[in-house]
Design an enzyme around this catalytic site. Sequence first.
Site, PDB file in Angstrom:
ATOM      1  N   HIS A  53       0.873  -1.169   0.000  1.00 50.08           N
ATOM      2  CA  HIS A  53       0.000   0.000   0.000  1.00 50.08           C
ATOM      3  C   HIS A  53       0.914   1.224   0.000  1.00 50.08           C
ATOM      4  O   HIS A  53       2.031   1.166   0.549  1.00 50.08           O
ATOM      5  CB  HIS A  53      -0.832   0.095   1.276  1.00 50.08           C
ATOM      6  CG  HIS A  53      -1.738  -1.069   1.539  1.00 50.08           C
ATOM      7  ND1 HIS A  53      -1.339  -2.165   2.232  1.00 50.08           N
ATOM      8  CD2 HIS A  53      -3.045  -1.267   1.217  1.00 50.08           C
ATOM      9  CE1 HIS A  53      -2.355  -3.016   2.329  1.00 50.08           C
ATOM     10  NE2 HIS A  53      -3.395  -2.506   1.720  1.00 50.08           N
ATOM     11  N   ASP A  56       2.309   1.821   3.406  1.00 47.51           N
ATOM     12  CA  ASP A  56       3.250   0.853   3.993  1.00 47.51           C
ATOM     13  C   ASP A  56       4.674   1.367   3.815  1.00 47.51           C
ATOM     14  O   ASP A  56       5.558   1.092   4.633  1.00 47.51           O
ATOM     15  CB  ASP A  56       3.165  -0.513   3.296  1.00 47.51           C
ATOM     16  CG  ASP A  56       1.791  -1.146   3.415  1.00 47.51           C
ATOM     17  OD1 ASP A  56       1.053  -0.783   4.341  1.00 47.51           O
ATOM     18  OD2 ASP A  56       1.471  -1.999   2.565  1.00 47.51           O
ATOM     19  N   MET A  87       2.644  -5.582  -7.556  1.00 51.00           N
ATOM     20  CA  MET A  87       1.333  -4.997  -7.302  1.00 51.00           C
ATOM     21  C   MET A  87       1.428  -3.857  -6.291  1.00 51.00           C
ATOM     22  O   MET A  87       2.206  -3.939  -5.341  1.00 51.00           O
ATOM     23  CB  MET A  87       0.420  -6.109  -6.768  1.00 51.00           C
ATOM     24  CG  MET A  87      -0.951  -5.711  -6.315  1.00 51.00           C
ATOM     25  SD  MET A  87      -1.036  -5.058  -4.619  1.00 51.00           S
ATOM     26  CE  MET A  87      -1.803  -6.408  -3.764  1.00 51.00           C
ATOM     27  N   GLU A 180     -10.996  -6.594  -5.372  1.00 51.88           N
ATOM     28  CA  GLU A 180     -10.977  -7.610  -4.301  1.00 51.88           C
ATOM     29  C   GLU A 180     -12.224  -7.552  -3.426  1.00 51.88           C
ATOM     30  O   GLU A 180     -12.372  -6.655  -2.588  1.00 51.88           O
ATOM     31  CB  GLU A 180      -9.722  -7.374  -3.437  1.00 51.88           C
ATOM     32  CG  GLU A 180      -9.594  -8.375  -2.305  1.00 51.88           C
ATOM     33  CD  GLU A 180      -8.335  -8.147  -1.468  1.00 51.88           C
ATOM     34  OE1 GLU A 180      -7.450  -7.382  -1.885  1.00 51.88           O
ATOM     35  OE2 GLU A 180      -8.266  -8.734  -0.372  1.00 51.88           O
ATOM     36  N   LYS A 182     -15.005  -8.609  -0.469  1.00 51.01           N
ATOM     37  CA  LYS A 182     -14.991  -9.111   0.909  1.00 51.01           C
ATOM     38  C   LYS A 182     -16.387  -8.879   1.487  1.00 51.01           C
ATOM     39  O   LYS A 182     -16.986  -7.835   1.222  1.00 51.01           O
ATOM     40  CB  LYS A 182     -13.939  -8.346   1.723  1.00 51.01           C
ATOM     41  CG  LYS A 182     -13.734  -8.890   3.136  1.00 51.01           C
ATOM     42  CD  LYS A 182     -12.571  -8.188   3.857  1.00 51.01           C
ATOM     43  CE  LYS A 182     -12.353  -8.784   5.232  1.00 51.01           C
ATOM     44  NZ  LYS A 182     -11.254  -8.139   5.976  1.00 51.01           N
ATOM     45  N   GLU A 216      -9.831 -13.523  -2.636  1.00 45.99           N
ATOM     46  CA  GLU A 216      -9.063 -13.923  -1.449  1.00 45.99           C
ATOM     47  C   GLU A 216      -9.726 -15.113  -0.769  1.00 45.99           C
ATOM     48  O   GLU A 216     -10.931 -15.099  -0.497  1.00 45.99           O
ATOM     49  CB  GLU A 216      -8.946 -12.748  -0.471  1.00 45.99           C
ATOM     50  CG  GLU A 216      -8.286 -13.189   0.840  1.00 45.99           C
ATOM     51  CD  GLU A 216      -7.822 -12.042   1.721  1.00 45.99           C
ATOM     52  OE1 GLU A 216      -7.304 -11.042   1.194  1.00 45.99           O
ATOM     53  OE2 GLU A 216      -7.988 -12.157   2.946  1.00 45.99           O
ATOM     54  N   HIS A 219     -11.851 -14.363   2.295  1.00 46.02           N
ATOM     55  CA  HIS A 219     -13.048 -13.541   2.136  1.00 46.02           C
ATOM     56  C   HIS A 219     -14.259 -14.370   1.720  1.00 46.02           C
ATOM     57  O   HIS A 219     -15.342 -14.223   2.289  1.00 46.02           O
ATOM     58  CB  HIS A 219     -12.787 -12.418   1.141  1.00 46.02           C
ATOM     59  CG  HIS A 219     -11.745 -11.447   1.623  1.00 46.02           C
ATOM     60  ND1 HIS A 219     -11.315 -10.385   0.873  1.00 46.02           N
ATOM     61  CD2 HIS A 219     -11.042 -11.391   2.782  1.00 46.02           C
ATOM     62  CE1 HIS A 219     -10.399  -9.701   1.552  1.00 46.02           C
ATOM     63  NE2 HIS A 219     -10.209 -10.303   2.713  1.00 46.02           N
ATOM     64  N   ASP A 244      -5.190 -13.571  -3.583  1.00 53.68           N
ATOM     65  CA  ASP A 244      -4.733 -13.438  -2.192  1.00 53.68           C
ATOM     66  C   ASP A 244      -4.923 -14.778  -1.488  1.00 53.68           C
ATOM     67  O   ASP A 244      -6.052 -15.222  -1.244  1.00 53.68           O
ATOM     68  CB  ASP A 244      -5.531 -12.346  -1.465  1.00 53.68           C
ATOM     69  CG  ASP A 244      -5.008 -10.943  -1.779  1.00 53.68           C
ATOM     70  OD1 ASP A 244      -4.104 -10.824  -2.634  1.00 53.68           O
ATOM     71  OD2 ASP A 244      -5.504  -9.979  -1.167  1.00 53.68           O
ATOM     72  N   ASP A 254     -11.898 -11.921  10.300  1.00 54.39           N
ATOM     73  CA  ASP A 254     -10.903 -12.132   9.250  1.00 54.39           C
ATOM     74  C   ASP A 254      -9.587 -12.583   9.886  1.00 54.39           C
ATOM     75  O   ASP A 254      -8.876 -11.786  10.481  1.00 54.39           O
ATOM     76  CB  ASP A 254     -10.748 -10.791   8.527  1.00 54.39           C
ATOM     77  CG  ASP A 254      -9.804 -10.856   7.362  1.00 54.39           C
ATOM     78  OD1 ASP A 254      -9.420 -11.966   6.963  1.00 54.39           O
ATOM     79  OD2 ASP A 254      -9.462  -9.780   6.858  1.00 54.39           O
ATOM     80  N   ASP A 256      -6.817 -14.288   8.474  1.00 54.49           N
ATOM     81  CA  ASP A 256      -5.547 -14.167   7.720  1.00 54.49           C
ATOM     82  C   ASP A 256      -4.514 -15.200   8.144  1.00 54.49           C
ATOM     83  O   ASP A 256      -3.339 -14.885   8.375  1.00 54.49           O
ATOM     84  CB  ASP A 256      -4.952 -12.757   7.883  1.00 54.49           C
ATOM     85  CG  ASP A 256      -5.656 -11.722   7.035  1.00 54.49           C
ATOM     86  OD1 ASP A 256      -6.306 -12.095   6.043  1.00 54.49           O
ATOM     87  OD2 ASP A 256      -5.551 -10.525   7.364  1.00 54.49           O
ATOM     88  N   ASP A 286      -1.647 -13.009   1.396  1.00 56.88           N
ATOM     89  CA  ASP A 286      -2.197 -11.889   2.160  1.00 56.88           C
ATOM     90  C   ASP A 286      -2.608 -12.451   3.519  1.00 56.88           C
ATOM     91  O   ASP A 286      -3.783 -12.687   3.786  1.00 56.88           O
ATOM     92  CB  ASP A 286      -3.391 -11.265   1.433  1.00 56.88           C
ATOM     93  CG  ASP A 286      -3.843  -9.988   2.133  1.00 56.88           C
ATOM     94  OD1 ASP A 286      -3.110  -9.511   3.021  1.00 56.88           O
ATOM     95  OD2 ASP A 286      -4.925  -9.481   1.799  1.00 56.88           O
TER      96      ASP A 286
HETATM   97  C1  GCO Z   1      -8.114  -7.349   4.250  1.00 60.88           C
HETATM   98  C2  GCO Z   1      -7.704  -7.273   2.799  1.00 60.88           C
HETATM   99  C3  GCO Z   1      -6.477  -6.453   2.573  1.00 60.88           C
HETATM  100  C4  GCO Z   1      -6.231  -6.173   1.114  1.00 60.88           C
HETATM  101  C5  GCO Z   1      -5.126  -5.200   0.968  1.00 60.88           C
HETATM  102  C6  GCO Z   1      -4.713  -4.986  -0.449  1.00 60.88           C
HETATM  103  O1  GCO Z   1      -8.959  -8.185   4.523  1.00 60.88           O
HETATM  104  O2  GCO Z   1      -7.613  -6.594   5.063  1.00 60.88           O
HETATM  105  O3  GCO Z   1      -7.512  -8.582   2.342  1.00 60.88           O
HETATM  106  O4  GCO Z   1      -5.367  -7.095   3.146  1.00 60.88           O
HETATM  107  O5  GCO Z   1      -5.922  -7.325   0.404  1.00 60.88           O
HETATM  108  O6  GCO Z   1      -5.523  -4.020   1.520  1.00 60.88           O
HETATM  109  O7  GCO Z   1      -5.653  -4.269  -1.100  1.00 60.88           O
HETATM  110 MN    MN Z   2      -6.562  -9.308   0.619  1.00 64.66          MN
HETATM  111 MN    MN Z   3      -8.316 -10.057   3.728  1.00 67.06          MN
END
Ligand code: GCO
Ligand code: MN
Ligand code: MN
Length: 387
Positions: A53, A56, A87, A180, A182, A216, A219, A244, A254, A256, A286
Amino acid sequence: MYEPKPEHKFTFGLWTVGNVGRDPFGDAVREKLDPVYVVHKLAELGVYGINLHDEDLIPRGTPPAERDRIVRRFRKALEETGLKVPMVTANLFSDPAFKDGAFTSPDPWVRAYALRKSLETMDLGAELGAEIYVVWPGREGAEVEATGKSRRVWGWVREALNFMAAYAEDQGYGYRFALEPKPNEPRGDIYFATVGSFLAFIYTLDQPERFGLNPEFAHETMAGLNFVHAVAQVLDAGKLFHIDLNDQRMSRFDQDLRFGSENLKAAFFLVDLLESSGYQGPRHFDAHALRTEDEEGVWAFARGCMRTYLIFKEKAQAFREDPEVRSLLEEYYGEDPQALGLLGPYSRERATALKEVALPLEAKRRRGYALERLDQLVVEHLLGVRG
Ligand code: GCO
Ligand code: MN
Ligand code: MN
C-alpha cells in the site's frame, strides 16, 4: 525439496510480514520492520516480489523530498536483491477521513481525496515497476441502511474506476486493475461482498478489459462460500488478475491464517486448480503471523506459506497421475460419443435427434458415481499413504 524460488512467483505484502499484531483488543506485539530490511529477508527466503500500500512505504503526510528519498532507498534494495513489486494498492481505510467510505463516502471532498490518493499510488507503483493495481473496498460499506446510500454507491465506484483507468491510459501506465471482494470487516457489510458481485460490475465499466479480480481465500470462506468454485469461475471469465492466498475458518473475524493451515482439502484443490489453469500471475500471500509470534515466528510463517503451497503442488500432480484416479475420472465423465453428439450448439437437426433418441434412463438412475472411492483417494494422498 519444497525450496521456494523466484520462478514460483511467491509474493508477500509489506503489510503482511510487517504486521505488528495489533487487534481490536490489543496493542502491537512486534516492532515495525524497516521496508528495506523486509526486502532483504524476503529475497533470502526465495520470494519473487513484495507488494505494498502507499502508506506501507510512505507514511501519510510525508513531505515530497522525504518521499523521494524513501522511494530511492527502497528501489536500491530492490535492485540489490532482484525482488519485484508486481502490485500496488492505495490504503483507503486507515485515515479517519475514510470512516464512512472512500469512493463511497457521502462527502464529495472525501471521494476526491480517495481518487487523488489512488492516482498518486499509481504514480508510485509506476516508479517501482508495478503492473497490477488492486482495489480493495474495505471501507466501502455500511452499518446503517437509512441513508439510502446503497442506491448511489455503484455509480460513485464506477466513476472512480473509470477515472483511474483513463488516468492509467493517459500516463502510459500498463496497469491491470484487480478488484478484491470481501463480505464484511471492517464495515458491517461491504458493498462488493463476493467474487460474483465484482465480476458482474466489471462489465458496466468503460474499459472492462483493464479490470479483473483479486479473490481472497479468507473472504469467500468468511461468507461460507466455496473459494475453489469462485476462482474457477473467475478463470473461466479470463479475469484472474491476482490472488490473495491465506486461510480462514468460516463465520469468524478475518483471521488471515498461514496458507493451508486450516482447510487442507480446499487449499489442495485450489493449488490443483491454479497450477493446471495456466495462471501466470503472482501467488500472493495476504496473511500474517499469529499474534503470539516474535520476528522469528514471522519468517517461519512466511516459509510455511510457500512450503505448503509447493507440497500441495507436488501432491496435486501425484493425485492427477495416480492410475486409479485416472480410471475413476474416465468412468465419471462417461464420454459416450452418441450422447455427446446430442449436445453442443443448437441446430434444428440436433433438436429433432434429441427429441427422438431413446434415453437410457433406467441405467442412469441406477448408476453410481464412485465418488466415495475418489474422495478417499484424495484423503490418502493428503495423508501421505499414497503417491
Ligand atoms: C483485508 C484485505 C487487505 C487487502 C489489501 C490490499 O482483509 O484486510 O484482504 O489485506 O488485500 O488491503 O488491497
Ligand atoms: Mn486481501
Ligand atoms: Mn483479507
